[in-house]
Design a protein around this motif. Structure first.
Motif, PDB file in Angstrom:
ATOM      1  N   ARG A  27       0.831  -1.202   0.000  1.00  0.00           N
ATOM      2  CA  ARG A  27       0.000   0.000   0.000  1.00  0.00           C
ATOM      3  C   ARG A  27       0.872   1.260   0.000  1.00  0.00           C
ATOM      4  N   GLU A  28       1.909   1.275   0.814  1.00  0.00           N
ATOM      5  CA  GLU A  28       2.801   2.433   0.884  1.00  0.00           C
ATOM      6  C   GLU A  28       3.551   2.647  -0.428  1.00  0.00           C
ATOM      7  N   ILE A  29       4.017   1.566  -1.042  1.00  0.00           N
ATOM      8  CA  ILE A  29       4.726   1.680  -2.317  1.00  0.00           C
ATOM      9  C   ILE A  29       3.782   2.195  -3.401  1.00  0.00           C
ATOM     10  N   GLU A  30       2.577   1.658  -3.463  1.00  0.00           N
ATOM     11  CA  GLU A  30       1.594   2.111  -4.448  1.00  0.00           C
ATOM     12  C   GLU A  30       1.274   3.593  -4.265  1.00  0.00           C
ATOM     13  N   ASN A  31       1.091   4.021  -3.023  1.00  0.00           N
ATOM     14  CA  ASN A  31       0.806   5.438  -2.763  1.00  0.00           C
ATOM     15  C   ASN A  31       1.961   6.325  -3.209  1.00  0.00           C
ATOM     16  N   LEU A  32       3.177   5.881  -2.955  1.00  0.00           N
ATOM     17  CA  LEU A  32       4.358   6.634  -3.357  1.00  0.00           C
ATOM     18  C   LEU A  32       4.410   6.798  -4.876  1.00  0.00           C
ATOM     19  N   VAL A  33       4.225   5.707  -5.586  1.00  0.00           N
ATOM     20  CA  VAL A  33       4.284   5.750  -7.050  1.00  0.00           C
ATOM     21  C   VAL A  33       3.148   6.603  -7.610  1.00  0.00           C
ATOM     22  N   ARG A  34       1.949   6.433  -7.102  1.00  0.00           N
ATOM     23  CA  ARG A  34       0.795   7.205  -7.591  1.00  0.00           C
ATOM     24  C   ARG A  34       0.916   8.702  -7.310  1.00  0.00           C
ATOM     25  N   SER A  35       1.675   9.055  -6.270  1.00  0.00           N
ATOM     26  CA  SER A  35       1.826  10.472  -5.928  1.00  0.00           C
ATOM     27  C   SER A  35       2.721  11.209  -6.914  1.00  0.00           C
ATOM     28  N   GLY A  36       3.439  10.461  -7.733  1.00  0.00           N
ATOM     29  CA  GLY A  36       4.337  11.082  -8.696  1.00  0.00           C
ATOM     30  C   GLY A  36       5.709  11.388  -8.128  1.00  0.00           C
ATOM     31  N   ALA A  37       5.988  10.944  -6.924  1.00  0.00           N
ATOM     32  CA  ALA A  37       7.261  11.242  -6.272  1.00  0.00           C
ATOM     33  C   ALA A  37       8.423  10.431  -6.835  1.00  0.00           C
ATOM     34  N   VAL A  38       8.119   9.373  -7.573  1.00  0.00           N
ATOM     35  CA  VAL A  38       9.167   8.522  -8.126  1.00  0.00           C
ATOM     36  C   VAL A  38       9.475   8.978  -9.545  1.00  0.00           C
ATOM     37  N   LYS A  39      10.717   9.331  -9.779  1.00  0.00           N
ATOM     38  CA  LYS A  39      11.154   9.768 -11.105  1.00  0.00           C
ATOM     39  C   LYS A  39      11.885   8.617 -11.787  1.00  0.00           C
ATOM     40  N   GLY A  40      11.690   8.495 -13.086  1.00  0.00           N
ATOM     41  CA  GLY A  40      12.332   7.411 -13.826  1.00  0.00           C
ATOM     42  C   GLY A  40      11.427   6.206 -13.901  1.00  0.00           C
ATOM     43  N   GLY A  41      11.899   5.188 -14.571  1.00  0.00           N
ATOM     44  CA  GLY A  41      11.068   4.014 -14.817  1.00  0.00           C
ATOM     45  C   GLY A  41      11.277   2.870 -13.859  1.00  0.00           C
ATOM     46  N   GLN A  42      11.999   3.115 -12.773  1.00  0.00           N
ATOM     47  CA  GLN A  42      12.197   2.035 -11.816  1.00  0.00           C
ATOM     48  C   GLN A  42      12.304   2.570 -10.396  1.00  0.00           C
ATOM     49  N   LEU A  43      12.089   1.681  -9.471  1.00  0.00           N
ATOM     50  CA  LEU A  43      12.121   2.035  -8.052  1.00  0.00           C
ATOM     51  C   LEU A  43      12.970   1.004  -7.323  1.00  0.00           C
ATOM     52  N   LYS A  44      14.027   1.475  -6.659  1.00  0.00           N
ATOM     53  CA  LYS A  44      14.880   0.576  -5.885  1.00  0.00           C
ATOM     54  C   LYS A  44      14.344   0.526  -4.455  1.00  0.00           C
ATOM     55  N   LEU A  45      14.034  -0.678  -4.015  1.00  0.00           N
ATOM     56  CA  LEU A  45      13.448  -0.879  -2.693  1.00  0.00           C
ATOM     57  C   LEU A  45      14.422  -1.642  -1.800  1.00  0.00           C
TER      58      LEU A  45
END
Length: 66
Positions: A27-45
């Motif tokens: 849920r937290e990851i989805e909210n982060l991505v949907r908020s537009g805070a992630v730039k680029g095409g990938q997310l390192k977790l």
């Protein structure tokens, strides 16, 4: 472990904890991505598991494509 150790109860408690971690983390990851805070095409977790009063430190890292 003591003679009073109930493996079934222990396993159920771990599963409940991991389900809680998984659901809330997703849920937290989805909210982060949907908020537009992630730039680029990938997310390192990175997820770190520790247990108070022990030396446990388990780290899981993954890069996911968006």
């Amino acid at each position: 472990m003591t003679a009073e150790f109930d493996e079934d109860r222990f396993n159920m408690a771990i599963r409940k904890f991991l389900k809680h971690v998984g659901v809330t983390s997703q849920r937290e990851i989805e909210n982060l991505v949907r908020s537009g805070a992630v730039k680029g095409g990938q997310l390192k977790l990175r997820m770190t598991l520790s247990a108070e009063g022990t030396a446990l430190k388990h780290v899981v890292e993954e890069t996911i494509a968006l």
